[in-house]
Enzyme design. Structure first.
Site, short mmCIF file in Angstrom:
data_model
loop_
_atom_site.label_atom_id
_atom_site.label_comp_id
_atom_site.label_asym_id
_atom_site.label_seq_id
_atom_site.Cartn_x
_atom_site.Cartn_y
_atom_site.Cartn_z
N HIS A 116 0.84 -1.21 0.00
CA HIS A 116 0.00 0.00 0.00
C HIS A 116 0.87 1.25 0.00
O HIS A 116 0.64 2.19 -0.78
CB HIS A 116 -0.90 0.03 1.24
N HIS A 125 0.57 -2.86 9.45
CA HIS A 125 2.01 -2.77 9.20
C HIS A 125 2.68 -2.00 10.33
O HIS A 125 2.02 -1.28 11.09
CB HIS A 125 2.30 -2.06 7.88
#
Length: 526
Positions: free
Chosen positions: A139, A190
């Site tokens: 991302h 993350h």
């Protein structure tokens, strides 16, 4: 009793030697060096998540995460081609393809897990965490590469955008990339290491496309037959050298899909340049479009017709290939001409591929459109997941749990999870002033999967899943594997199928849709 099957996840010591057995030393060594950083930052991430979480931010970051996916870009990139921005569309395809491929390459190379849950809670629209590894963040790579490329284009001398519009677009770009990157941390998907490396990778890709893109475009659009064949050969080599992961991770699927997209957009652009429909301005191979000639109604209809062409290609080609390729692969397998990948079932072990195969799709199925619309209409719909959700999560949970237990038995400064329950004020390897951080660290390695809870304010924001009472038992370890989201069976023919289908999508966008536009009166007179 015979020896257990080698690939069967089992309790106990298997989690400790899983990666050392499956990875060569040159891949295992950097993994072990980076793994402590991921473990170290996890309690801090959980502490920060608790401090800032609100239902509104949950909805915002879960929704905006969709804008950083390659699926989002794959849906809207064709519009750039059909609206006359062929060069920009081609540049964005190259950026996204490079980001997805190289981030996936690194993920499968090092096999690093996401930060542990608990203590983190993972907030998504899908109801479960991705089955991919965590390092680096794709991302973040996608968002930063697009943002860097966009900012460089807006600030270039060739930019024809007015100063006011330029400023607005730059503000939107910065807001977009900030939302995506911070959202990966906020949503517990993350850590700082993941997004940091993802941002660096994305910045390098965006800069490379801005600097070298015109040279590459010139090569593509002026190449002869032999020169253009270099592109598919290079792409096939990259697909072949993609690392084998230690777990069943779908990174390779995305890499193959975007390798196909790159192949289709470059060869398709080269072919379209020689077409009688192609415009030479602003660059050779531009798909004809003029808003003044078409107006908003015909432009919208043009986009709808184009999308239907793409869906028709995918809906026809994919099941056809999955039906005709298995016998071909079985024949090649007998001749020893196939190089099977781990986690892909070879054709000799099945007769047919299920027709209702649920794929890890980059471009959505036609049947997925209602759910996509529902997500857009109800941005507050999301899921909060706690506990391991993939094989990589499970192995990391067990490995960290065992690490704590061994340190406790050896008299180390860190205590076992059970001891920390009974001695909350005991010594820790890290001396911290904030007791909350110690509590979060104590939750690491204790997770049992819990069902994802749909939307919303009923979920306590500051109450991660309490640890189970018996963390080191063999039963609990087996439970971790029994409840995680297991990838579906994948078939060897899917690799070629995905490559062909996704190479065909940009070919349809560039070479099939324009003649259809002309036929339906949606074209532009030269």
């Amino acid at each position: 009793m015979g020896n257990p099957v080698k690939d069967q996840p089992d309790a106990g010591l298997k989690s400790l030697n899983h990666y050392s057995n499956r990875l060569p030393l040159w891949r295992y060594w950097p993994r072990q060096k980076l793994l402590p950083l991921i473990r170290y930052e996890t309690p801090y991430l959980a502490w920060a998540q608790e401090k800032v979480r609100t239902p509104t931010l949950d909805s915002y970051f879960a929704f905006t995460a969709n804008l950083g996916t390659h699926t989002f870009f794959m849906v809207f990139l064709p519009f750039l081609f059909w609206c006359g921005h062929t060069s920009l569309g081609r540049g964005l395809v190259h950026i996204l393809a490079a980001g997805v491929f190289f981030s996936g390459f690194i993920k499968d190379l090092l096999c690093l897990p996401r930060p542990l849950s608990p203590p983190l809670q993972r907030i998504t629209h899908s109801g479960s965490a991705a089955l991919e590894y965590g390092f680096p963040s794709t991302h973040s790579t996608n968002a930063v590469s697009v943002a860097v490329y966009a900012i460089l284009l807006l600030n270039s001398p060739e930019s024809t955008v007015s100063s006011q519009t330029n400023l607005i677009l730059q503000i939107i770009t910065y807001l977009y990339v900030t939302s995506i990157v911070l959202g990966r941390l906020y949503c517990g998907m993350h850590g700082m290491l993941d997004v940091g490396v993802g941002c660096i990778l994305g910045a390098l890709i965006g800069l490379a496309q801005f600097s070298l893109g015109p040279v590459f475009d010139d090569y593509i659009l002026t190449a002869n037959m032999k020169e253009i064949l270099v592109i598919p050969l290079a792409i096939l080599v990259l697909v072949r050298i993609h690392p084998e992961p230690a777990d069943d991770c779908p990174c390779f699927d995305d890499s193959v899909a975007f390798a196909g997209v790159t192949l289709g957009v470059d060869v398709g652009s080269w072919y379209f340049t020689g077409s009688s429909l192609a415009w030479d301005a602003p660059l050779p191979g531009t798909i004809p479009y003029n808003y003044e000639s078409l107006g908003i109604a015909k432009t919208a209809l043009r986009l709808v017709v184009g999308v239907l062409c793409v869906f028709a290609w995918r809906e026809i080609t994919k099941p056809t290939l999955l039906r005709i390729l298995p016998p071909v692969f079985r024949s090649l397998e007998k001749l020893g001409l196939l190089l099977p990948r781990r986690f892909f079932t070879t054709a000799s072990r099945y007769t047919t591929v299920p027709s209702n195969l649920k794929d890890h799709e980059v471009f959505p199925n036609f049947s997925d459109i209602p759910s996509i619309i529902t997500t857009i209409r109800h941005p507050r719909r999301r899921a909060i997941s706690i506990g391991p959700q993939s094989e990589a999560d499970a192995y990391e949970t067990l490995a960290y749990r065992e690490k704590r237990r061994r340190e406790s038995l050896s008299g180390g400064s860190r205590e076992s999870p059970v001891d920390m329950d009974s001695k909350p004020n005991g010594p820790h390897v890290l001396s911290r002033k904030t007791s909350k951080l110690d509590q979060y660290e104590g939750m690491m390695g204790r997770g049992s999967p819990s069902s994802a809870v749909e939307d919303d304010a009923k979920i306590p924001r500051s109450s991660p899943l309490p640890p189970p009472e018996h963390n080191t038992s063999r039963t609990d370890e087996k439970e971790v594997f029994s409840q995680i989201k297991k990838p579906r069976v994948r078939y060897d023919v899917e690799v070629v199928t995905k490559l062909v289908v996704y190479a065909g999508i940009p070919w349809v966008v560039i070479n099939t849709a324009p003649p259809v536009f002309e036929l339906l009166g949606l074209g532009v007179t030269h």
